[in-house]
Design a protein around this motif. Structure first.
Motif, PDB file in Angstrom:
ATOM      1  N   UNK A  30      -8.313   5.099  -2.558  1.00 60.64           N
ATOM      2  CA  UNK A  30      -7.462   3.924  -2.783  1.00 60.64           C
ATOM      3  C   UNK A  30      -7.770   3.325  -4.152  1.00 60.64           C
ATOM      4  N   UNK A  31      -6.719   2.992  -4.914  1.00 62.08           N
ATOM      5  CA  UNK A  31      -6.927   2.349  -6.216  1.00 62.08           C
ATOM      6  C   UNK A  31      -5.821   1.350  -6.509  1.00 62.08           C
TER       7      UNK A  31
ATOM      8  N   UNK B 136      -1.549  -1.557  -4.089  1.00 63.89           N
ATOM      9  CA  UNK B 136      -2.546  -0.489  -3.985  1.00 63.89           C
ATOM     10  C   UNK B 136      -1.855   0.862  -3.869  1.00 63.89           C
ATOM     11  N   UNK B 137      -2.546   1.896  -4.311  1.00 61.43           N
ATOM     12  CA  UNK B 137      -2.037   3.262  -4.158  1.00 61.43           C
ATOM     13  C   UNK B 137      -3.100   4.135  -3.489  1.00 61.43           C
TER      14      UNK B 137
ATOM     15  N   UNK C  82       0.850  -1.205   0.000  1.00 64.64           N
ATOM     16  CA  UNK C  82       0.000   0.000   0.000  1.00 64.64           C
ATOM     17  C   UNK C  82       0.883   1.252   0.000  1.00 64.64           C
ATOM     18  N   UNK C  83       1.198   1.752  -1.194  1.00 66.57           N
ATOM     19  CA  UNK C  83       2.004   2.969  -1.308  1.00 66.57           C
ATOM     20  C   UNK C  83       1.076   4.175  -1.539  1.00 66.57           C
ATOM     21  N   UNK C  84       1.665   5.372  -1.705  1.00 67.38           N
ATOM     22  CA  UNK C  84       0.812   6.570  -1.790  1.00 67.38           C
ATOM     23  C   UNK C  84       1.435   7.666  -2.649  1.00 67.38           C
TER      24      UNK C  84
ATOM     25  N   UNK D 233     -10.578  -3.335  -0.856  1.00 63.59           N
ATOM     26  CA  UNK D 233     -10.151  -2.047  -0.308  1.00 63.59           C
ATOM     27  C   UNK D 233     -10.919  -0.859  -0.914  1.00 63.59           C
ATOM     28  N   UNK D 234     -11.116  -0.802  -2.241  1.00 61.91           N
ATOM     29  CA  UNK D 234     -11.855   0.354  -2.772  1.00 61.91           C
ATOM     30  C   UNK D 234     -13.257   0.476  -2.158  1.00 61.91           C
ATOM     31  N   UNK D 235     -13.938  -0.641  -1.972  1.00 63.97           N
ATOM     32  CA  UNK D 235     -15.262  -0.603  -1.359  1.00 63.97           C
ATOM     33  C   UNK D 235     -15.169  -0.121   0.089  1.00 63.97           C
TER      34      UNK D 235
END
Lengths: 168, 168
Positions: A165-166, A156-157, A86-88, B7-9
């Protein structure tokens, strides 16, 4: 010890409504999140993780490589079977190189040989492209012989400007 | 990539009320929390950390040693000046030794030499006493030449059965 941070005072509201004292040690949902230390990242709220559900590993950049020790403990002793990288956006790891940071540290104490010697041994694990950093960490875990076979690994980003989150 | 974790949900409620899109990269309160990956630990809620306030590093046991790379980046590039070591009761790191875990990993694939070779290189950083682990990590940071001089370093313990934070 120092009480400058006033943690006991800030913790009192949490204690007042706390009712999760019976949670088990192994994560109930059997997954791990590997994320960044960034102050704008807060995996529990942003990913809807309930207390007791998941192991959360955080370090500068959300490095899966540095997380490996923790992942082995999590999988082998506490039964997790899924890993989310999970990066950003806006990550500080995009903004410098290991050579530059080593020089910053050395310049602060030019005559301190212990500092030079120590910092030259550290790889700071920066990256040049956000989406690629997620793909690289997913692949690192998929290929690593110490990650359990059959582990589901996803990337995920998080967008720090929208809270969204996508998938990369 | 895999969407098993949804996660998106799960993130959609967070996005709906998100209003912190203008936070700066450097932590507003200039401190770092070094904590455990444990599923029952949730530093933001338990320590009253607001989004954007602090860097949060998490790994198995809340090891300051493993956190050093992240701490250097945090202090030298993003201006943090205080570090809180935040361990917890019931920690899994009290329950095994590096030798035992290496054997668990090897026994799972007895004929895989890559596994044996890799795992023998990993120190799992377990500890035998909770309060001492906090004191040891505080001392490690106080003595480390790569931690900025003048950094305030404190140690804390979270009780997973009561939700309470205290000094060891």
């Amino acid at each position: 010890m120092a009480n400058h941070l006033q943690f006991p005072e800030r913790n009192s509201a949490y204690v007042a409504t706390f009712d999760k004292g019976d949670l088990a040690l192994p994560p109930a949902k059997k997954y791990i999140v590997v994320s960044c230390m960034d102050a704008r990242v807060e995996p529990a709220g942003q990913l809807g993780i309930e207390l007791g559900d998941a192991h959360v590993i955080r370090n500068a950049g959300g490095s899966a490589k540095e997380a490996l020790r923790s992942i082995i403990i999590s999988q082998r002793l506490l039964g997790t079977r899924e890993i989310a990288v999970f990066h950003h956006t806006g990550c500080g790891m995009l903004l410098f190189s290991t050579d530059q940071l080593r020089q910053v540290v050395k310049d602060a104490e030019p005559d301190n040989h212990a500092v030079s010697e120590h910092v030259d041994k550290i790889e700071f694990l920066e990256f040049g492209h956000l989406e690629q950093s997620v793909k690289d960490d997913v692949k690192f875990l998929q290929d690593n012989p110490l990650v359990l076979k059959g582990t589901t690994i996803s990337g995920w980003i998080y967008d720090v400007t929208t809270g969204k989150v996508s998938s990369p």
